[in-house]
Design an enzyme around this catalytic site. Structure first.
Site, PDB file in Angstrom:
ATOM      1  N   LYS A  67      25.589  41.393  32.252  1.00 45.43           N
ATOM      2  CA  LYS A  67      25.494  42.849  32.349  1.00 45.43           C
ATOM      3  C   LYS A  67      25.046  43.387  30.995  1.00 45.43           C
ATOM      4  O   LYS A  67      25.499  42.893  29.949  1.00 45.43           O
ATOM      5  CB  LYS A  67      26.869  43.415  32.733  1.00 45.43           C
ATOM      6  CG  LYS A  67      26.895  44.922  32.951  1.00 45.43           C
ATOM      7  CD  LYS A  67      28.274  45.398  33.414  1.00 45.43           C
ATOM      8  CE  LYS A  67      28.294  46.900  33.665  1.00 45.43           C
ATOM      9  NZ  LYS A  67      29.613  47.379  34.134  1.00 45.43           N
ATOM     10  N   SER A 115      29.868  50.290  38.361  1.00 45.94           N
ATOM     11  CA  SER A 115      28.715  50.352  37.497  1.00 45.94           C
ATOM     12  C   SER A 115      27.952  49.026  37.373  1.00 45.94           C
ATOM     13  O   SER A 115      26.800  49.037  36.945  1.00 45.94           O
ATOM     14  CB  SER A 115      29.153  50.801  36.111  1.00 45.94           C
ATOM     15  OG  SER A 115      29.943  49.812  35.489  1.00 45.94           O
ATOM     16  N   SER A 134      34.432  48.819  38.632  1.00 46.58           N
ATOM     17  CA  SER A 134      33.006  48.518  38.422  1.00 46.58           C
ATOM     18  C   SER A 134      32.574  47.074  38.667  1.00 46.58           C
ATOM     19  O   SER A 134      31.390  46.785  38.675  1.00 46.58           O
ATOM     20  CB  SER A 134      32.591  48.910  37.007  1.00 46.58           C
ATOM     21  OG  SER A 134      32.400  50.293  36.921  1.00 46.58           O
TER      22      SER A 134
END
Lengths: 481, 98
Positions: free
Chosen positions: A74, A149, A173
């Site tokens: 990420k 997210s 998330s």
């Protein structure tokens, strides 16, 4: 599409080399990422170079079980010499001068970084629509969001652009996008995984974790990721077990709690049906089911939207246009430099949260907002402690609905916040949580959430793995990829 | 709490964010709605509850005051918007004396 466990065996038996494997995934990224927008940066040259090194290590019998396995990170994890944006314009030009501990650990274990995945700006969002780099598409339905997210990581793993990816979870998330994309997500206990080099949003809630194709893969990768780090002052110094060791233990006699608050009118009826069927499966495996209560669940979102913005307003004060990141053109004076660099660099949701946090911490309002939210946090934690006196694991839906349409919730921030109703309390209490695929509602994946007591990752993974041994939801793949 | 445009202007200044009149008009009702929403937490009695800052109730660890990081000034300044002679440059803060 193969799991990390399968690829690890293929590498060990020389059925495939890391270079071949890395090329395979790089090709898939080239072919499909124009559609999905799951990557912000692809590190092709570096990946091939590291894959070659991994193969050399293997030839010298100096390889670990994961040497040569490709991985996506990420874009919240700092990677030395590689652009690290956190999904924000303010870091669009930021080449990290150091590695996050998590990145360092995966490098040391010989994993091959394929690239950095798209995300909501500063991890603030539940749909990946708040990224400066544009929304990510859900591989199961390109008109829908992948969740957020960690939406880029979720779409990446679901579409097979990488066998696994990292994520971070401040209010859901990892678990919510895992649910919406039909993959396995693991958010460890607060303090289990180092936050060093993981760009901070809400420091008392943020926790790094994994997005994979199976619980077994999550266990394999958590073995690398977990552990004490003296560079993170909230890291917990506790021994790390081999998370794969007890995966096949029976769950006969496991006491499962079903919180009545997770099955109320807010839950989509089709999602409820699928989750109920998964619970039946657990009963067949020998677990016992008990109704429990988490009475303060509905206060978790209000408390979270004080605590997280308060911590974010403080953490994001560092972005000032002076030492790194975006700087506005022709600043008139220092204040103009700060204000315009920040206003031009941050997106709308980040600004909303910075302002809510600034207000909640300002003189005269601190007790009414921040202190009260911290006390509600105490109540929520107490609910869980009481529940874990009676049960071992809590089960329920990860998200009240399946993936929603792109644009559906962007006009109303609060409706977006409510999509995390079942995940946020877990962060407030610091507990580990997982989401595993448990079926489909109207052709869209549904996630089953498993919540454990502090540092019970082993037990959660065992419970998830047992379910995945008797079901095949986690092996389903979206068409066209 | 219902915020006024003046409140939002003040908050934006405290947060060092530039806001045009249009921005203020856009954010004022949104922020008010969020505050109304979070005020639900005032419904419950928390008089008997201690506030939680760290979910594990751990306090920040201290360490011996020893130098552990090497000097990487050049690497760090390579990514800065503007530097000169090892210093970060910002617009002049103190005016010259007349």
């Amino acid at each position: 599409m193969k799991t990390v466990a399968e690829l690890s065996r293929d590498l060990a038996s020389k059925k495939i080399s890391s270079v071949e494997l890395t090329k395979h995934y790089l090709d898939r990224i080239k072919k499909f990422d124009k559609t999905l927008n799951a990557f912000i940066t692809v590190t092709e040259d570096q990946a091939l170079e590291n894959a070659k090194k991994a193969d050399e290590k293997r030839a010298k019998s100096a390889a670990g079980p994961l040497t040569g396995i490709p991985l996506a990170q990420k874009d919240i994890f700092c990677t030395l010499g590689v652009k690290t944006t956190c999904g924000s314009k303010i870091l669009d030009n930021f080449i990290s001068p150091y590695d996050a501990t998590t990145v360092q650990k995966f490098n040391d274990a010989g994993l091959v970084l394929l690239g950095k995945t798209n995300m909501d700006e500063f991890a603030m969002g539940s749909s990946n629509e708040n990224s400066f780099y544009g929304p990510v598409k859900n591989p199961w339905d390109l008109e829908r969001v992948p969740g957020g997210s960690s939406g880029g990581s979720a779409a990446t793993v679901a579409a097979g652009l990488a066998p696994a990816a990292t994520g971070t979870d401040t209010g859901g998330s990892i678990r919510q996008p895992a649910a919406l994309c039909g993959i396995t997500g693991l958010k460890p206990t607060y303090g289990r995984v180092s936050r060093y080099g993981m760009i901070a949003f809400a420091s008392s809630l943020d926790q790094g974790g994994l997005m994979t194709r199976s619980a077994e893969d999550a266990a394999l990768l958590l073995n690398v990721m977990a552990g004490f780090d003296e560079k993170d002052s909230t890291s917990v110094d506790k021994p790390v077990p081999d998370y794969t060791k007890k995966l096949n233990n029976s769950i006969k006699g496991l006491r499962i709690g079903l919180p009545s608050e997770f099955f109320n009118q807010g839950l989509d009826a089709d999602v409820a049906k699928v989750v109920q069927a998964a619970i039946k499966e657990y009963e067949k495996l020998g677990a016992s089911v008990h109704e429990i209560h988490l009475p303060n669940t509905k206060l978790s979102i209000p408390a979270y939207y004080v605590i997280a913005p308060a911590e974010c307003s403080s953490n994001l004060a560092r972005f000032d246009g002076v030492r790194y990141g975006y700087r506005c053109k022709n600043p008139q004076d220092l204040e103009d430099l700060y204000k315009r660099s920040r206003s031009e660099g941050f997106g709308a949701e980040v600004k909303r949260r910075i302002m809510i946090g600034t207000y909640a911490l300002s003189a005269g309002y601190y007790d009414a907002y921040y202190l009260q939210a911290q006390k509600v946090r105490g109540l929520i934690r107490q609910d869980f402690s009481k529940a874990f006196e009676k049960v071992d694991v809590i089960l329920g839906p990860t998200s009240p609905t399946t993936a929603f349409k792109i644009g559906e919730k962007t006009a109303d921030p609060i409706s977006m916040y409510l999509s995390d109703i079942y995940t946020i309390a877990v962060n407030l209490a610091g507990l580990p949580g997982m989401s595993i695929p448990c079926g489909f509602a109207k052709n869209l994946p549904v996630g089953l959430q498993l919540i454990g007591n502090l540092f019970s990752e082993e037990q959660l993974l065992t419970a998830a793995h047992n379910y995945q041994k008797v079901t095949d939801w986690h092996t389903k793949q979206p068409e066209g990829f | 709490m219902t915020l006024t445009a003046a409140d939002v202007k003040k908050i934006a200044h405290l947060a060092r964010l530039n806001m045009s009149e249009d921005d203020i008009a856009f954010y004022t009702p949104q922020l008010s709605n969020i505050l109304h929403f979070v005020e639900q937490m005032n419904q419950c009695d928390t008089s008997h509850i201690d506030p939680v800052a760290n979910p594990l109730d751990l306090s920040q660890r201290t360490r011996p005051d020893k130098v552990t990081e090497p000097n990487q000034r050049e690497a760090f300044q390579k990514i800065a918007p503007e530097v000169q002679a090892g210093l970060y440059l910002v617009p002049k803060v103190i005016e010259d004396e007349a």
